[in-house]
Design an enzyme around this catalytic site. Structure first.
Site, PDB file in Angstrom:
ATOM      1  N   HIS A   1       0.838  -1.208   0.000  1.00  0.00           N
ATOM      2  CA  HIS A   1       0.000   0.000   0.000  1.00  0.00           C
ATOM      3  C   HIS A   1       0.864   1.245   0.000  1.00  0.00           C
ATOM      4  O   HIS A   1       1.789   1.374   0.778  1.00  0.00           O
ATOM      5  CB  HIS A   1      -0.948  -0.008   1.209  1.00  0.00           C
ATOM      6  CG  HIS A   1      -2.142  -0.870   0.984  1.00  0.00           C
ATOM      7  ND1 HIS A   1      -3.387  -0.363   0.737  1.00  0.00           N
ATOM      8  CD2 HIS A   1      -2.252  -2.205   0.900  1.00  0.00           C
ATOM      9  CE1 HIS A   1      -4.223  -1.354   0.521  1.00  0.00           C
ATOM     10  NE2 HIS A   1      -3.567  -2.494   0.626  1.00  0.00           N
TER      11      HIS A   1
ATOM     12  N   TYR B   1       4.164   6.656  10.212  1.00  0.00           N
ATOM     13  CA  TYR B   1       3.267   5.540   9.873  1.00  0.00           C
ATOM     14  C   TYR B   1       4.023   4.422   9.168  1.00  0.00           C
ATOM     15  O   TYR B   1       3.825   3.234   9.449  1.00  0.00           O
ATOM     16  CB  TYR B   1       2.122   6.053   8.982  1.00  0.00           C
ATOM     17  CG  TYR B   1       1.009   5.052   8.802  1.00  0.00           C
ATOM     18  CD1 TYR B   1      -0.082   5.032   9.668  1.00  0.00           C
ATOM     19  CD2 TYR B   1       1.036   4.119   7.765  1.00  0.00           C
ATOM     20  CE1 TYR B   1      -1.111   4.114   9.514  1.00  0.00           C
ATOM     21  CE2 TYR B   1       0.016   3.189   7.599  1.00  0.00           C
ATOM     22  CZ  TYR B   1      -1.057   3.195   8.481  1.00  0.00           C
ATOM     23  OH  TYR B   1      -2.058   2.285   8.335  1.00  0.00           O
TER      24      TYR B   1
ATOM     25  N   LYS C   1       0.908   0.167  15.154  1.00  0.00           N
ATOM     26  CA  LYS C   1       2.303   0.019  15.596  1.00  0.00           C
ATOM     27  C   LYS C   1       2.612  -1.226  16.420  1.00  0.00           C
ATOM     28  O   LYS C   1       3.786  -1.588  16.569  1.00  0.00           O
ATOM     29  CB  LYS C   1       2.704   1.255  16.433  1.00  0.00           C
ATOM     30  CG  LYS C   1       2.865   2.518  15.632  1.00  0.00           C
ATOM     31  CD  LYS C   1       4.077   2.436  14.725  1.00  0.00           C
ATOM     32  CE  LYS C   1       4.008   3.460  13.628  1.00  0.00           C
ATOM     33  NZ  LYS C   1       4.362   2.959  12.316  1.00  0.00           N
TER      34      LYS C   1
ATOM     35  N   TYR D   1      -8.930   6.181   7.231  1.00  0.00           N
ATOM     36  CA  TYR D   1      -9.055   6.574   8.635  1.00  0.00           C
ATOM     37  C   TYR D   1     -10.050   7.730   8.655  1.00  0.00           C
ATOM     38  O   TYR D   1      -9.741   8.827   8.170  1.00  0.00           O
ATOM     39  CB  TYR D   1      -7.707   7.031   9.201  1.00  0.00           C
ATOM     40  CG  TYR D   1      -6.722   5.901   9.432  1.00  0.00           C
ATOM     41  CD1 TYR D   1      -5.988   5.350   8.392  1.00  0.00           C
ATOM     42  CD2 TYR D   1      -6.525   5.384  10.714  1.00  0.00           C
ATOM     43  CE1 TYR D   1      -5.080   4.315   8.616  1.00  0.00           C
ATOM     44  CE2 TYR D   1      -5.620   4.347  10.948  1.00  0.00           C
ATOM     45  CZ  TYR D   1      -4.909   3.822   9.898  1.00  0.00           C
ATOM     46  OH  TYR D   1      -4.012   2.794  10.129  1.00  0.00           O
TER      47      TYR D   1
ATOM     48  N   PRO E   1      -4.368   0.892  18.862  1.00  0.00           N
ATOM     49  CA  PRO E   1      -4.102   0.399  17.500  1.00  0.00           C
ATOM     50  C   PRO E   1      -4.147   1.448  16.387  1.00  0.00           C
ATOM     51  O   PRO E   1      -3.785   1.135  15.249  1.00  0.00           O
ATOM     52  CB  PRO E   1      -5.204  -0.643  17.286  1.00  0.00           C
ATOM     53  CG  PRO E   1      -6.291  -0.243  18.213  1.00  0.00           C
ATOM     54  CD  PRO E   1      -5.636   0.380  19.391  1.00  0.00           C
TER      55      PRO E   1
HETATM   56  P1  FAD Z   1       1.764 -11.582  21.701  1.00  0.00           P
HETATM   57  O1  FAD Z   1       1.322 -11.656  20.300  1.00  0.00           O
HETATM   58  O2  FAD Z   1       0.763 -11.291  22.758  1.00  0.00           O
HETATM   59  O3  FAD Z   1       2.482 -12.959  22.035  1.00  0.00           O
HETATM   60  C1  FAD Z   1       2.784 -13.355  23.349  1.00  0.00           C
HETATM   61  C2  FAD Z   1       2.740 -14.859  23.428  1.00  0.00           C
HETATM   62  O4  FAD Z   1       3.085 -15.274  24.736  1.00  0.00           O
HETATM   63  C3  FAD Z   1       1.343 -15.409  23.144  1.00  0.00           C
HETATM   64  O5  FAD Z   1       1.418 -16.438  22.183  1.00  0.00           O
HETATM   65  C4  FAD Z   1       0.878 -15.909  24.499  1.00  0.00           C
HETATM   66  O6  FAD Z   1      -0.027 -16.988  24.377  1.00  0.00           O
HETATM   67  C5  FAD Z   1       2.196 -16.293  25.123  1.00  0.00           C
HETATM   68  N1  FAD Z   1       2.166 -16.347  26.579  1.00  0.00           N
HETATM   69  C6  FAD Z   1       1.507 -15.544  27.432  1.00  0.00           C
HETATM   70  N2  FAD Z   1       1.683 -15.940  28.700  1.00  0.00           N
HETATM   71  C7  FAD Z   1       2.489 -17.004  28.647  1.00  0.00           C
HETATM   72  C8  FAD Z   1       2.999 -17.889  29.641  1.00  0.00           C
HETATM   73  N3  FAD Z   1       2.706 -17.718  30.937  1.00  0.00           N
HETATM   74  N4  FAD Z   1       3.787 -18.900  29.241  1.00  0.00           N
HETATM   75  C9  FAD Z   1       4.081 -19.102  27.927  1.00  0.00           C
HETATM   76  N5  FAD Z   1       3.593 -18.306  26.947  1.00  0.00           N
HETATM   77  C10 FAD Z   1       2.807 -17.273  27.306  1.00  0.00           C
HETATM   78  N6  FAD Z   1      -1.718  -4.183  16.743  1.00  0.00           N
HETATM   79  C11 FAD Z   1      -1.846  -3.464  15.654  1.00  0.00           C
HETATM   80  O7  FAD Z   1      -0.847  -2.875  15.219  1.00  0.00           O
HETATM   81  N7  FAD Z   1      -3.048  -3.398  14.983  1.00  0.00           N
HETATM   82  C12 FAD Z   1      -4.150  -4.086  15.417  1.00  0.00           C
HETATM   83  O8  FAD Z   1      -5.202  -4.043  14.812  1.00  0.00           O
HETATM   84  C13 FAD Z   1      -4.048  -4.829  16.570  1.00  0.00           C
HETATM   85  N8  FAD Z   1      -5.115  -5.514  17.052  1.00  0.00           N
HETATM   86  C14 FAD Z   1      -4.971  -6.199  18.210  1.00  0.00           C
HETATM   87  C15 FAD Z   1      -6.065  -6.865  18.748  1.00  0.00           C
HETATM   88  C16 FAD Z   1      -5.958  -7.552  19.955  1.00  0.00           C
HETATM   89  C17 FAD Z   1      -7.156  -8.268  20.529  1.00  0.00           C
HETATM   90  C18 FAD Z   1      -4.718  -7.564  20.636  1.00  0.00           C
HETATM   91  C19 FAD Z   1      -4.568  -8.281  21.952  1.00  0.00           C
HETATM   92  C20 FAD Z   1      -3.627  -6.911  20.079  1.00  0.00           C
HETATM   93  C21 FAD Z   1      -3.739  -6.222  18.883  1.00  0.00           C
HETATM   94  N9  FAD Z   1      -2.650  -5.559  18.326  1.00  0.00           N
HETATM   95  C22 FAD Z   1      -2.785  -4.856  17.218  1.00  0.00           C
HETATM   96  C23 FAD Z   1      -1.340  -5.591  18.926  1.00  0.00           C
HETATM   97  C24 FAD Z   1      -0.469  -6.652  18.303  1.00  0.00           C
HETATM   98  O9  FAD Z   1      -1.231  -7.776  17.989  1.00  0.00           O
HETATM   99  C25 FAD Z   1       0.611  -6.970  19.321  1.00  0.00           C
HETATM  100  O10 FAD Z   1       1.362  -5.794  19.516  1.00  0.00           O
HETATM  101  C26 FAD Z   1       1.517  -8.122  18.929  1.00  0.00           C
HETATM  102  O11 FAD Z   1       0.815  -9.334  18.970  1.00  0.00           O
HETATM  103  C27 FAD Z   1       2.731  -8.182  19.856  1.00  0.00           C
HETATM  104  O12 FAD Z   1       3.422  -9.387  19.682  1.00  0.00           O
HETATM  105  P2  FAD Z   1       4.101 -10.104  20.905  1.00  0.00           P
HETATM  106  O13 FAD Z   1       4.761 -11.316  20.340  1.00  0.00           O
HETATM  107  O14 FAD Z   1       4.918  -9.136  21.668  1.00  0.00           O
HETATM  108  O15 FAD Z   1       2.919 -10.507  21.889  1.00  0.00           O
HETATM  109  C1  DHB Z   2      -5.414  -2.567  10.881  1.00  0.00           C
HETATM  110  C2  DHB Z   2      -5.352  -2.325  12.221  1.00  0.00           C
HETATM  111  C3  DHB Z   2      -4.942  -1.091  12.662  1.00  0.00           C
HETATM  112  O1  DHB Z   2      -4.871  -0.851  13.986  1.00  0.00           O
HETATM  113  C4  DHB Z   2      -4.585  -0.085  11.783  1.00  0.00           C
HETATM  114  O2  DHB Z   2      -4.208   1.115  12.254  1.00  0.00           O
HETATM  115  C5  DHB Z   2      -4.635  -0.343  10.437  1.00  0.00           C
HETATM  116  C6  DHB Z   2      -5.049  -1.598   9.989  1.00  0.00           C
HETATM  117  C7  DHB Z   2      -5.865  -3.903  10.409  1.00  0.00           C
HETATM  118  O3  DHB Z   2      -6.212  -4.735  11.257  1.00  0.00           O
HETATM  119  O4  DHB Z   2      -5.885  -4.125   9.205  1.00  0.00           O
END
Ligand code: FAD
Ligand code: DHB
Length: 389
Positions: A72, A382, A296, A201, A292
């Site tokens: 994009h 962004y 980021k 947006y 979100p």
């Molecule tokens: P996570 O993806 O949370 O991974 C952590 C892992 O550790 C998981 O697999 C979990 O199961 C595991 N874990 C937890 N506790 C334990 C334990 N005790 N023992 C072993 N393993 C464990 N970001 C965006 O930019 N745009 C979005 O639209 C967006 N939507 C989101 C929607 C939701 C519902 C959530 C929760 C987050 C969203 N995010 C979004 C944020 C983005 O998904 C996270 O920033 C990203 O997943 C971070 O990755 P991570 O690996 O640090 O953490």
């Molecule tokens: C999406 C999520 C976001 O938080 C964003 O800023 C843009 C796109 C997505 O899930 O596609």
């Protein structure tokens, strides 16, 4: 069991860290408390910054991303009567990619299970221990219910917001910053061809809306709702009606389709410092959460583990501590920049209910539409700032 780097959590942060270390000849074991199916099905982020795409591609994970990801070249900022396009290549020479976090996770797990380091699902009772000494360990119970001890040189806490690592790093000396926003997002996934070439947006008197997508036939859409809102109160018809109102623009029409997933997501900013205690290092959501609106969260997790992998390679191969000693400060510089950008986008686009706020928001949106420097500032943030600020 013994390994060089014990990694807690198989989200994008933990899996990518394991992959980057493996490519540098450092072994690791990843411990995850959920099942593979659960981890692969979690629907979350969708936008990858340029550096995230570059990092995944350089790590040999770019095949499906290049084939199925959608590049994009900008976004639309909308407010009543106007849909203004920001052209990213023109403004800052970079682009972003739409490729769901679920797909990134599947690619990482496939690479890991195909000759990569061990990845243990469905473990429980995971506890990092003795992180202040040179021989930390992780105690856990494996999927068969057997208690295990993983001896490590270093532990990576990539266990997300609810994992056990952050509390250990915090100890008595840590500090937490937090802001809870009075907004939530109702997110849907729909079998509907995107009715737009770029993400929209949209600021609207009734609340923010975001039009995103996952593929040429699947749209991902979000509506600002009250955090107390119950998903059961939102029928599919009510969701489509609200989306149609908030994205309305003369000559444009929303395409609807079957809604396959819907949920309400709370919004908060959270930063936990420092990101290291002794031989335990935090990365990703274990250390910070952003709302979100700036897209980021996932990108920050990738940026953290890229810095952490470099630091651990230097420590474990060359026995030099300079990069691990500066890891927390360097990662946090970028975390705060992204925290500011996410706050800025959230504050500019969500309806607070206060009409004075609304006028300020509209003034800022018009400024970005009219001023190239203002637009460039948004575009640079962004599409992703350099890793080491
Ligand atoms: P996570 O993806 O949370 O991974 C952590 C892992 O550790 C998981 O697999 C979990 O199961 C595991 N874990 C937890 N506790 C334990 C334990 N005790 N023992 C072993 N393993 C464990 N970001 C965006 O930019 N745009 C979005 O639209 C967006 N939507 C989101 C929607 C939701 C519902 C959530 C929760 C987050 C969203 N995010 C979004 C944020 C983005 O998904 C996270 O920033 C990203 O997943 C971070 O990755 P991570 O690996 O640090 O953490
Ligand atoms: C999406 C999520 C976001 O938080 C964003 O800023 C843009 C796109 C997505 O899930 O596609």
């Amino acid at each position: 069991m013994r390994t060089q780097v014990g990694i807690i959590g198989a989200g994008p942060a933990g899996l990518l860290l394991s992959r980057l270390l493996h490519l540098q000849g450092i072994d690791s074991v990843v411990l995850e408390n959920r099942s593979r199916d659960y981890v692969e099905a979690r629907i979350r982020a969708g936008i990858l910054e340029q550096h995230t795409v570059d990092t995944l591609t350089a790590a040999g994970l770019g095949d499906r991303l290049q084939r199925e990801g959608l590049e994009h070249r900008g976004i639309y900022l909308q407010y009543p009567g106007t849909r203004h396009k920001l052209d990213f290549p023109e403004l800052c020479g970079r682009t972003v990619w739409v490729y769901g976090q679920t797909e990134v996770t599947k690619d990482l797990i496939a690479a890991q299970l195909d000759g990569g380091p061990p990845l243990l699902f469905e473990v429980s009772d995971v506890r990092p221990e003795d992180v202040d000494g040179d021989s930390p360990r992780i105690r856990f119970t494996d999927a068969d219910g057997v208690e295990q001890v993983l001896e490590c040189d270093v532990i990576a806490g990539t266990d997300g917001f609810h994992g056990p690592s952050r509390a250990v790093v915090q100890g008595a000396a840590g500090r937490v910053w937090e802001r809870t926003y009075p907004y939530a997002w109702l997110g849907i996934l729909a079998d509907a061809a995107p009715a737009t070439d770029e993400l929209i947006y949209a600021w609207h008197p009734e609340g923010f809306a975001l039009y995103s997508m996952r593929s040429p036939s699947v749209s991902r859409l979000y509506l600002q709702v009250d955090p107390a809102e119950k998903i059961e109160d939102w029928s599919d018809d009510r969701i489509w009606e609200n989306l149609a109102t908030r994205f309305a623009l003369e000559g444009w029409e929303l395409t609807t389709g079957t809604i396959t997933e819907k949920s309400v997501l709370p919004m908060r900013s959270f930063v936990s410092t420092p990101m290291r205690r002794g031989r335990l290092f935090l990365a990703g959501d274990a250390a910070h959460i952003v709302p979100p609106t700036g897209a980021k969260g996932l990108n920050l997790a990738v940026a953290d583990v890229t810095l952490l992998a470099q630091a651990l390679v230097r420590l474990l191969h060359e026995k030099q501590t300079d990069l691990v000693d500066t890891y927390s400060d360097r990662a946090l510089a970028r975390v705060w920049r992204c925290t500011h950008f996410s706050w800025f986008m959230t504050s500019m686009l969500h309806r607070s209910g206060d009409d004075f706020d609304a006028e300020l928001q509209l003034s800022q949106l018009r400024r970005i539409a009219a001023s190239e420097p203002a637009a460039r500032e948004l575009a640079e943030n962004y599409t992703g700032l350099p890793l080491d600020l």
